[in-house]
Motif scaffolding. Structure first.
Motif, PDB file in Angstrom:
ATOM      1  N   CYS A  47       0.874  -1.165   0.000  1.00  0.00           N
ATOM      2  CA  CYS A  47       0.000   0.000   0.000  1.00  0.00           C
ATOM      3  C   CYS A  47       0.915   1.219   0.000  1.00  0.00           C
ATOM      4  O   CYS A  47       1.703   1.399   0.945  1.00  0.00           O
ATOM      5  CB  CYS A  47      -0.904   0.008   1.232  1.00  0.00           C
ATOM      6  SG  CYS A  47      -1.845   1.534   1.466  1.00  0.00           S
ATOM      7  N   THR A  48       0.861   2.039  -1.042  1.00  0.00           N
ATOM      8  CA  THR A  48       1.778   3.183  -1.162  1.00  0.00           C
ATOM      9  C   THR A  48       0.976   4.475  -1.130  1.00  0.00           C
ATOM     10  O   THR A  48       0.110   4.697  -1.981  1.00  0.00           O
ATOM     11  CB  THR A  48       2.593   3.092  -2.461  1.00  0.00           C
ATOM     12  OG1 THR A  48       3.280   1.839  -2.496  1.00  0.00           O
ATOM     13  CG2 THR A  48       3.614   4.221  -2.535  1.00  0.00           C
ATOM     14  N   VAL A  49       1.274   5.314  -0.137  1.00  0.00           N
ATOM     15  CA  VAL A  49       0.532   6.564   0.041  1.00  0.00           C
ATOM     16  C   VAL A  49       1.492   7.712   0.333  1.00  0.00           C
ATOM     17  O   VAL A  49       2.573   7.521   0.898  1.00  0.00           O
ATOM     18  CB  VAL A  49      -0.497   6.459   1.194  1.00  0.00           C
ATOM     19  CG1 VAL A  49      -1.592   5.460   0.854  1.00  0.00           C
ATOM     20  CG2 VAL A  49       0.180   6.080   2.509  1.00  0.00           C
ATOM     21  N   ALA A  50       1.072   8.898  -0.059  1.00  0.00           N
ATOM     22  CA  ALA A  50       1.802  10.126   0.246  1.00  0.00           C
ATOM     23  C   ALA A  50       0.865  11.052   1.002  1.00  0.00           C
ATOM     24  O   ALA A  50      -0.259  11.299   0.557  1.00  0.00           O
ATOM     25  CB  ALA A  50       2.290  10.790  -1.035  1.00  0.00           C
TER      26      ALA A  50
ATOM     27  N   GLY B  53       9.619  16.160  -9.097  1.00  0.00           N
ATOM     28  CA  GLY B  53       8.320  15.556  -9.346  1.00  0.00           C
ATOM     29  C   GLY B  53       7.935  14.470  -8.360  1.00  0.00           C
ATOM     30  O   GLY B  53       6.813  13.961  -8.397  1.00  0.00           O
ATOM     31  N   HIS B  54       8.851  14.096  -7.463  1.00  0.00           N
ATOM     32  CA  HIS B  54       8.567  13.025  -6.509  1.00  0.00           C
ATOM     33  C   HIS B  54       7.700  13.518  -5.345  1.00  0.00           C
ATOM     34  O   HIS B  54       7.712  14.696  -5.000  1.00  0.00           O
ATOM     35  CB  HIS B  54       9.868  12.453  -5.932  1.00  0.00           C
ATOM     36  CG  HIS B  54      10.703  11.731  -6.933  1.00  0.00           C
ATOM     37  ND1 HIS B  54      11.647  12.374  -7.709  1.00  0.00           N
ATOM     38  CD2 HIS B  54      10.746  10.431  -7.285  1.00  0.00           C
ATOM     39  CE1 HIS B  54      12.231  11.490  -8.496  1.00  0.00           C
ATOM     40  NE2 HIS B  54      11.709  10.301  -8.257  1.00  0.00           N
ATOM     41  N   ALA B  55       7.009  12.583  -4.746  1.00  0.00           N
ATOM     42  CA  ALA B  55       6.324  12.819  -3.480  1.00  0.00           C
ATOM     43  C   ALA B  55       7.038  12.047  -2.387  1.00  0.00           C
ATOM     44  O   ALA B  55       7.547  10.946  -2.623  1.00  0.00           O
ATOM     45  CB  ALA B  55       4.872  12.348  -3.558  1.00  0.00           C
ATOM     46  N   GLU B  56       7.111  12.631  -1.189  1.00  0.00           N
ATOM     47  CA  GLU B  56       7.537  11.861  -0.022  1.00  0.00           C
ATOM     48  C   GLU B  56       6.412  10.880   0.284  1.00  0.00           C
ATOM     49  O   GLU B  56       5.250  11.281   0.408  1.00  0.00           O
ATOM     50  CB  GLU B  56       7.777  12.766   1.182  1.00  0.00           C
ATOM     51  CG  GLU B  56       9.004  13.639   1.066  1.00  0.00           C
ATOM     52  CD  GLU B  56       9.387  14.272   2.403  1.00  0.00           C
ATOM     53  OE1 GLU B  56       8.891  13.818   3.457  1.00  0.00           O
ATOM     54  OE2 GLU B  56      10.194  15.217   2.384  1.00  0.00           O
ATOM     55  N   ALA B  57       6.739   9.613   0.409  1.00  0.00           N
ATOM     56  CA  ALA B  57       5.688   8.605   0.538  1.00  0.00           C
ATOM     57  C   ALA B  57       6.088   7.514   1.515  1.00  0.00           C
ATOM     58  O   ALA B  57       7.255   7.393   1.903  1.00  0.00           O
ATOM     59  CB  ALA B  57       5.375   7.991  -0.830  1.00  0.00           C
ATOM     60  N   ALA B  58       5.096   6.730   1.893  1.00  0.00           N
ATOM     61  CA  ALA B  58       5.323   5.554   2.740  1.00  0.00           C
ATOM     62  C   ALA B  58       4.844   4.324   1.985  1.00  0.00           C
ATOM     63  O   ALA B  58       3.771   4.334   1.376  1.00  0.00           O
ATOM     64  CB  ALA B  58       4.569   5.686   4.065  1.00  0.00           C
TER      65      ALA B  58
ATOM     66  N   ILE C 101      -2.433   8.606  -3.542  1.00  0.00           N
ATOM     67  CA  ILE C 101      -2.517   7.154  -3.400  1.00  0.00           C
ATOM     68  C   ILE C 101      -1.966   6.549  -4.690  1.00  0.00           C
ATOM     69  O   ILE C 101      -2.423   6.907  -5.783  1.00  0.00           O
ATOM     70  CB  ILE C 101      -3.968   6.681  -3.195  1.00  0.00           C
ATOM     71  CG1 ILE C 101      -4.573   7.316  -1.934  1.00  0.00           C
ATOM     72  CG2 ILE C 101      -4.035   5.155  -3.108  1.00  0.00           C
ATOM     73  CD1 ILE C 101      -6.084   7.106  -1.825  1.00  0.00           C
ATOM     74  N   TYR C 102      -0.992   5.661  -4.565  1.00  0.00           N
ATOM     75  CA  TYR C 102      -0.390   5.007  -5.731  1.00  0.00           C
ATOM     76  C   TYR C 102      -0.757   3.526  -5.688  1.00  0.00           C
ATOM     77  O   TYR C 102      -0.281   2.785  -4.829  1.00  0.00           O
ATOM     78  CB  TYR C 102       1.121   5.223  -5.727  1.00  0.00           C
ATOM     79  CG  TYR C 102       1.478   6.694  -5.856  1.00  0.00           C
ATOM     80  CD1 TYR C 102       1.390   7.342  -7.078  1.00  0.00           C
ATOM     81  CD2 TYR C 102       1.853   7.437  -4.736  1.00  0.00           C
ATOM     82  CE1 TYR C 102       1.692   8.693  -7.203  1.00  0.00           C
ATOM     83  CE2 TYR C 102       2.158   8.788  -4.844  1.00  0.00           C
ATOM     84  CZ  TYR C 102       2.072   9.411  -6.084  1.00  0.00           C
ATOM     85  OH  TYR C 102       2.361  10.749  -6.196  1.00  0.00           O
ATOM     86  N   PHE C 103      -1.618   3.113  -6.606  1.00  0.00           N
ATOM     87  CA  PHE C 103      -2.164   1.762  -6.558  1.00  0.00           C
ATOM     88  C   PHE C 103      -1.273   0.782  -7.320  1.00  0.00           C
ATOM     89  O   PHE C 103      -0.565   1.135  -8.270  1.00  0.00           O
ATOM     90  CB  PHE C 103      -3.592   1.728  -7.084  1.00  0.00           C
ATOM     91  CG  PHE C 103      -3.773   2.284  -8.478  1.00  0.00           C
ATOM     92  CD1 PHE C 103      -3.547   1.495  -9.601  1.00  0.00           C
ATOM     93  CD2 PHE C 103      -4.192   3.601  -8.660  1.00  0.00           C
ATOM     94  CE1 PHE C 103      -3.731   2.003 -10.887  1.00  0.00           C
ATOM     95  CE2 PHE C 103      -4.370   4.114  -9.944  1.00  0.00           C
ATOM     96  CZ  PHE C 103      -4.138   3.308 -11.054  1.00  0.00           C
ATOM     97  N   HIS C 104      -1.348  -0.495  -6.895  1.00  0.00           N
ATOM     98  CA  HIS C 104      -0.499  -1.555  -7.452  1.00  0.00           C
ATOM     99  C   HIS C 104      -1.288  -2.587  -8.249  1.00  0.00           C
ATOM    100  O   HIS C 104      -0.698  -3.552  -8.736  1.00  0.00           O
ATOM    101  CB  HIS C 104       0.274  -2.247  -6.325  1.00  0.00           C
ATOM    102  CG  HIS C 104       1.253  -1.342  -5.637  1.00  0.00           C
ATOM    103  ND1 HIS C 104       2.563  -1.209  -6.041  1.00  0.00           N
ATOM    104  CD2 HIS C 104       1.099  -0.522  -4.564  1.00  0.00           C
ATOM    105  CE1 HIS C 104       3.182  -0.347  -5.247  1.00  0.00           C
ATOM    106  NE2 HIS C 104       2.316   0.086  -4.354  1.00  0.00           N
TER     107      HIS C 104
END
Length: 269
Positions: free
Chosen positions: A104-107, A153-158, A200-203
């Protein structure tokens, strides 16, 4: 008391060096914290949503500055590297998953607090691991220093690694909308820039479906139609430098975005 950018700030006349030191600190504080302009003619209720607390009477404004988080924010560590990228080592990219696990990848703004809250609430409840890093940009293997410039262009994410038999992707996304403010474009609390965007970056197709469904419901039931969260496919992930991992566990007094807290919202229908 001086005014910069329509913002009342605190002077530091007791600093031993010179009056220029006071001026410099005034500028720093006024740029970090920009509350709305206040009128002295009409009383206003004190606000607790900003780092400045105002006691307002009909004739004057008493300004109290809260310094917790200020100096830790000013001293957020940078890598010692002078390059924008931490290549050429093999990319600190996506790690292999344990059998049956999912990502689950979120910023949600500063990634220290995002990782910390997910660990705090889901450790022992399906969370296998969590990493902080960067996603959504163009530079190969970027450093923290480069991303902080807001130009890559990047976001800090977890990146949350979880066991779906114990916690669902839907639960993690609902938590995402509880633990930060998804209505501020390219900003979270006092942190501004596209690297602090809500996303939200979905997989998988299933994750996209769930993310959009939860977003639609949270927008209608929790956030009054103001959500600006980006929903996009998960591209290349770059794990941040090691000293950023578990940052608030290792540095309990370190900077934590003031908008990172769990809101007592009703369950989504």
């Amino acid at each position: 008391m001086k005014i910069y950018n329509n913002c009342p700030v605190v002077s530091f006349p007791s600093f031993p060096s010179s009056s220029s030191t006071s001026y410099i600190f005034d500028i720093i504080i006024s740029h970090l914290y920009k509350p709305p302009q206040l009128s002295t003619s009409t009383p206003h209720p004190p606000t607790t949503s900003l780092p400045l607390l105002y006691t307002i009477t009909n004739t004057h404004i008493t300004t109290t500055m809260i310094f917790n988080n200020l100096f830790s924010r000013l001293s957020r560590p940078f890598t010692a590297a002078t390059r924008l990228s931490i290549a050429p080592e093999s990319p600190a990219a996506t790690t292999s998953l344990p059998e049956g696990a999912q990502r689950c990848t979120v910023a949600a703004g500063c990634y220290w607090g995002t990782e910390h809250l997910y660990r705090k609430h889901f450790s022992g409840k399906g969370l296998i691991d969590a990493k902080v890093g960067f996603i959504g940009g163009d530079l190969t293997n970027p450093s923290y220093r480069a991303v902080c410039g807001g130009k890559t262009g990047h976001a800090e994410a977890a990146e949350i690694i979880f066991d779906p038999s114990q916690v669902s992707y839907r639960q993690l996304i609902e938590f995402f909308y509880r633990m930060h403010d998804p209505t501020t474009l390219n900003r979270q609390g006092p942190d501004t820039g596209p690297q602090y965007r809500s996303a939200i970056y979905f997989h998988s197709d299933e994750q996209e479906r769930i993310a959009r469904d939860v977003t639609e419901k949270a927008n209608a039931q929790w956030w009054q139609g103001k959500i600006v969260t980006e929903i996009a496919p998960a591209g290349q992930w770059w794990t941040a430098e090691e000293y950023h991992q578990l940052y608030l566990e290792r540095n309990p007094e370190g900077y934590e975005c003031p908008s990172h807290f769990l809101r007592p919202l009703k369950d989504l229908e």
